[in-house]
Design a protein around this motif. Structure first.
Motif, short mmCIF file in Angstrom:
data_model
loop_
_atom_site.label_atom_id
_atom_site.label_comp_id
_atom_site.label_asym_id
_atom_site.label_seq_id
_atom_site.Cartn_x
_atom_site.Cartn_y
_atom_site.Cartn_z
N GLY A 15 0.83 -1.22 0.00
CA GLY A 15 0.00 0.00 0.00
C GLY A 15 0.86 1.26 0.00
O GLY A 15 2.06 1.23 0.28
N GLY A 17 0.36 4.10 1.86
CA GLY A 17 0.49 4.77 3.16
C GLY A 17 0.28 6.26 3.09
O GLY A 17 0.98 7.04 3.75
N THR A 18 -0.72 6.69 2.31
CA THR A 18 -0.91 8.13 2.09
C THR A 18 -1.27 8.89 3.37
O THR A 18 -1.01 10.08 3.48
CB THR A 18 -2.02 8.39 1.05
OG1 THR A 18 -3.17 7.65 1.42
CG2 THR A 18 -1.58 7.95 -0.34
N ARG A 19 -1.87 8.17 4.35
CA ARG A 19 -2.29 8.87 5.56
C ARG A 19 -1.09 9.30 6.42
O ARG A 19 -1.23 10.05 7.36
CB ARG A 19 -3.23 7.99 6.40
CG ARG A 19 -4.65 7.97 5.84
CD ARG A 19 -5.49 6.95 6.55
NE ARG A 19 -5.11 5.58 6.21
CZ ARG A 19 -5.63 4.51 6.78
NH1 ARG A 19 -6.53 4.64 7.73
NH2 ARG A 19 -5.24 3.30 6.41
N GLN A 107 3.50 -6.73 -5.89
CA GLN A 107 2.23 -6.29 -6.45
C GLN A 107 2.58 -5.01 -7.21
O GLN A 107 2.88 -3.99 -6.59
CB GLN A 107 1.23 -6.00 -5.32
CG GLN A 107 -0.14 -5.62 -5.83
CD GLN A 107 -1.05 -5.05 -4.74
OE1 GLN A 107 -0.57 -4.51 -3.74
NE2 GLN A 107 -2.34 -5.15 -4.93
N GLY A 112 -5.67 -3.12 -4.49
CA GLY A 112 -6.55 -3.49 -3.38
C GLY A 112 -6.00 -4.69 -2.62
O GLY A 112 -5.16 -5.43 -3.13
N ASP A 135 -1.00 -3.07 9.35
CA ASP A 135 -1.62 -1.86 9.90
C ASP A 135 -2.09 -2.06 11.33
O ASP A 135 -2.21 -1.11 12.09
CB ASP A 135 -2.89 -1.55 9.10
CG ASP A 135 -2.57 -0.72 7.90
OD1 ASP A 135 -1.39 -0.41 7.72
OD2 ASP A 135 -3.50 -0.40 7.14
#
Ligand code: UTP
Length: 300
Positions: A15, A17-19, A107, A112, A135
């Motif tokens: 992923g 990790g934009t947050r 990936q 997703g 997470d």
């Protein structure tokens, strides 16, 4: 009846990790630290404690440092050796999975979670496996969360999903299951839905990032269309698998921290520091001071 043992675990770490930007601009979010070790190390520790023998990482761009983290660092060891820090070398090496016990696959695009899991199909093969989302960190007084799930799997077989209660106002942020409630902490699942709009959730039991799944999930994921958030959703695939196989929900007896959110990440740091014998007292004192200051500022 004996069920096939759970030997392998998948860790999806592809992923964006934009947050956590800008922290995750050049560094994977899984390498952010909780006290003194990266999040991913803590999740791998949970899996090792549960008896997992093979660790499969689904990685993406900018994630090479995760592979390095699970390798020996000859140069560092030489320096520590010269300084006589043999205990530190031992501590580092004790944290490593053994030779040949890790695999890394890519990936290429973060399509997703369902797609990330599917990317590990060749490495898992035709056997049930564990899936741990880095997470989510768990802290348990006895057996680790995954170990508790495997104990239930050894009795019931099929598929197991780790669940936890959340406030009704938060059910739209998670996958939610409905269950046939019984006395213990392991219940048959009757339905599941990904991020239901507020007020429509069938229960307040959220899917908390720990799964034991049968390999038939891969053939469902292969043909899967995009779901909520325009992503290939694992929950949708599990929903289809539920028509053919049993699913149980297991509520573990510890605490979980959603390290994908900033508040969850910070809370995990506090909880793990307070659980660490060499930090507990000093850190609790500092924390009390900070909170006292906050209270007196609010009173002024
Ligand atoms: P999240 O959606 O919470 O992670 O996925 P993210 O995309 O990295 O975070 P934000 O929302 O942008 O901050 C849960 C887990 O699934 C992995 C992520 O790495 C994370 O561990 N994941 C998600 C993948 O490996 N591939 C994907 O396509 C999506």
């Amino acid at each position: 009846m004996t069920h096939k043992p759970i030997r392998k675990a998948i860790f999806p770490v592809a992923g964006l990790g934009t947050r956590f930007l800008p922290a995750t601009k050049a560094m994977p979010k899984e390498m952010l630290t909780i006290v003194d070790r990266p999040i991913i190390q803590r999740v791998v520790d949970e899996a090792r404690e549960a008896g997992i023998e093979h660790f499969i990482f689904v990685t993406g761009r900018n994630k090479g440092v995760i592979e390095d983290h699970f390798d020996r660092q000859a140069e560092l060891e030489m320096i520590l050796e010269k300084k006589g820090k043999h205990d530190v070398i031992k501590q580092l090496n004790d944290l490593l999975p053994g030779p040949g016990q890790t695999s890394f696959t890519r990936q290429q695009e973060p399509l997703g979670l369902g797609h990330a899991v599917w990317c590990a199909r060749e490495l898992v093969g035709n056997e049930p496996f564990a899936l741990l989302l880095p997470d989510m960190l768990t802290q348990s007084p006895g057996d680790s969360c995954l170990k508790q799930m495997i104990n239930n799997y050894n009795e019931k077989g099929g598929n197991i999903i780790g669940v936890e209660e959340v406030a009704d106002s938060e059910t739209d942020q998670y996958g939610i299951v409905s269950i046939k409630k019984g006395a213990e902490n392991c219940w048959p699942i009757t339905g599941m839905v990904e991020k239901p709009p507020l007020g429509t959730a069938p229960s307040n039991l959220m899917i908390m990032g720990r799964y034991i799944l049968q390999p038939e999930i891969f053939s469902i994921l292969k043909d899967q269309r995009k779901g909520a958030g325009n992503e290939i959703q694992l929950t949708d695939a599990m929903h289809s698998l539920m028509e053919m196989q049993d699913f149980h929900a297991v509520k573990h007896n510890g605490m979980s921290f959603d390290c994908g959110s900033r508040v969850g990440f910070l809370t995990a740091n506090v909880a793990f520091a307070l659980a660490s014998p060499d930090l507990r007292n000093d850190f609790a004192k500092e924390l009390r001071n900070l909170l006292d200051n906050l209270t007196s500022q609010a009173a002024e």
